[in-house]
Design a protein around this motif. Structure first.
Motif, short mmCIF file in Angstrom:
data_model
loop_
_atom_site.label_atom_id
_atom_site.label_comp_id
_atom_site.label_asym_id
_atom_site.label_seq_id
_atom_site.Cartn_x
_atom_site.Cartn_y
_atom_site.Cartn_z
N SER A 130 0.81 -0.76 0.14
CA SER A 130 -0.48 0.02 0.02
C SER A 130 0.93 1.36 0.39
O SER A 130 1.76 0.82 -0.01
CB SER A 130 -0.53 0.33 0.72
N GLN A 131 0.47 2.84 -0.62
CA GLN A 131 1.20 3.53 -0.52
C GLN A 131 1.04 4.47 0.22
O GLN A 131 -0.59 4.96 0.92
CB GLN A 131 1.18 3.54 -1.90
N GLN A 133 -0.04 7.80 2.90
CA GLN A 133 -0.90 9.16 2.13
C GLN A 133 0.92 10.86 2.65
O GLN A 133 1.00 10.22 3.71
CB GLN A 133 -1.51 9.98 2.77
N ASP A 153 5.89 15.58 -0.63
CA ASP A 153 5.30 15.07 -2.21
C ASP A 153 6.45 14.52 -2.88
O ASP A 153 7.63 14.62 -2.10
CB ASP A 153 4.61 15.96 -2.96
N GLN A 271 2.34 8.53 9.65
CA GLN A 271 2.17 7.99 8.46
C GLN A 271 3.70 8.22 8.60
O GLN A 271 4.51 8.20 8.00
CB GLN A 271 1.83 8.43 7.41
N TYR A 300 4.03 1.36 6.83
CA TYR A 300 4.44 1.06 5.31
C TYR A 300 5.73 0.39 4.80
O TYR A 300 6.99 1.12 5.63
CB TYR A 300 4.90 1.97 4.47
#
Length: 342
Positions: A130-131, A133, A153, A271, A300
């Motif tokens: 999964s990526q 955010q 980003d 995150q 992640y």
């Protein structure tokens, strides 16, 4: 509307693994890695031998990557390569090859920062991954680097903390060497640690300000501890290898997790993603999963093949840069030191 198909050939040659991958947009079609076995007899990577091995490996590795992907080189949209950081001799081989092939095929050339690639490997399209955010915190842990990075980003990253001396992967490998384990020792420490008591021996954790790390003092304390114990009992290491490895690994993971917890506290970002070769360590993976349950983080972890040095991670950055038209000129040169965000 889906993006039109773009085929990126990626080349990674920053250290001792020669790797080539082909991506169709963000999906990996092939990811070939040639590992150099010669360094094992020296207990670490020998730069001159590494660059020679890259010269021998790069053509067959690229050929194999294209064949596995069932892609002709004339179908390629661009070539992405690792510009740095890394060993200069090794980087030169990959850079020169990428420049020559891009020139010959008359297609764009895309430079990639190796450390940014470890972070953006999370954006490879893979069913099991999964990526994260944006914004998220990334901890890059490898043989040459230890950093905590704020990722706003794909092209805006800020290093919040990094090692002041040795990298975490180096701490694992050198601790293993002190125990007489072969190179690379990190995976062996992880293997034996699963069978041992992490609280058997107490090693000091360095006091380092803010979000920075230090591992040189820990290695010294392990050295003195083993010297003292083997003086009393020459078979101490062999008899207690599991407990020693478990205690060493526990201390290193405590150092990493304490800094990561501080970073979350300071930024308010929950995150958390990891990348780099040490991300393959079972201990750090379980500690992160534990933090999801106890601290409410969303973590992640990439697939094993995308943790260690590989060209697929170079390819995903290449694709993201291709979409924004961020191409490199033919006069580009390899950079042994290449900071994130530069």
């Amino acid at each position: 509307m889906t993006d039109p198909k773009k085929y990126i050939l990626a080349i990674e040659s920053s250290c001792d693994d020669t790797s080539a991958a082909v991506l169709c947009n963000a999906k990996v079609l092939s990811n070939v890695v040639a590992t150099q076995e010669i360094h094992k007899q020296y207990g670490g990577v020998v730069p001159e031998l590494a660059s020679r091995a890259h010269q021998q490996n790069i053509v067959p590795v690229v050929h194999q990557a294209l064949a596995k992907a069932n892609i002709d080189k004339k179908e390629l949209s661009a070539i992405a390569f690792t510009r740095g950081p890394g060993l200069m001799g090794s980087l030169l081989v990959g850079t020169s090859f990428a420049k020559s092939l891009a020139l010959g095929l008359d297609i764009p050339l895309i430079e990639v920062n190796h450390m940014e690639a470890h972070i953006l490997a999370h954006f490879i399209e893979e069913e099991s991954m999964s990526q994260p955010q944006f914004p998220f915190l990334a901890m890059t842990i490898s043989g040459g680097h230890t950093q905590i990075v704020k990722v706003s980003d794909p092209f805006t990253m800020e290093v919040l903390g990094e090692t002041l001396d040795d990298a975490v992967g180096e701490a694992f490998d050198k601790s293993a060497k002190l125990m007489g384990l072969p190179y690379p020792g990190g995976p062996l420490v992880d293997k034996y640690a699963k069978l041992g008591n992490p609280f058997a021996y107490d090693f000091p954790k360095p006091k380092v300000e803010e979000l920075n790390f230090s591992f040189s003092g820990l290695k010294t304390s392990i050295l003195y501890f083993l010297q003292k114990q083997t003086k009393v009992n020459p078979d101490f290491i062999a008899q207690n290898i599991n407990d020693i490895c478990a205690s060493v690994q526990h201390t290193i993971l405590e150092i990493l997790m304490e800094k990561l917890e501080l970073a979350v506290e300071q930024t308010g970002i929950t995150q958390v993603a990891i990348g780099g070769g040490v991300a393959a360590n079972s201990g750090i993976r379980s500690r992160l999963k534990e933090a999801e349950e106890t601290k409410g983080w969303k973590t992640y972890i990439p697939k094993f093949e995308f943790c260690t040095d590989n060209a697929a991670m170079i390819g995903i950055v290449g694709y993201l840069k291709y979409k924004r038209g961020d191409f490199t000129q033919q006069n580009v040169a390899a950079k042994a030191r290449y900071a994130i965000g530069s």
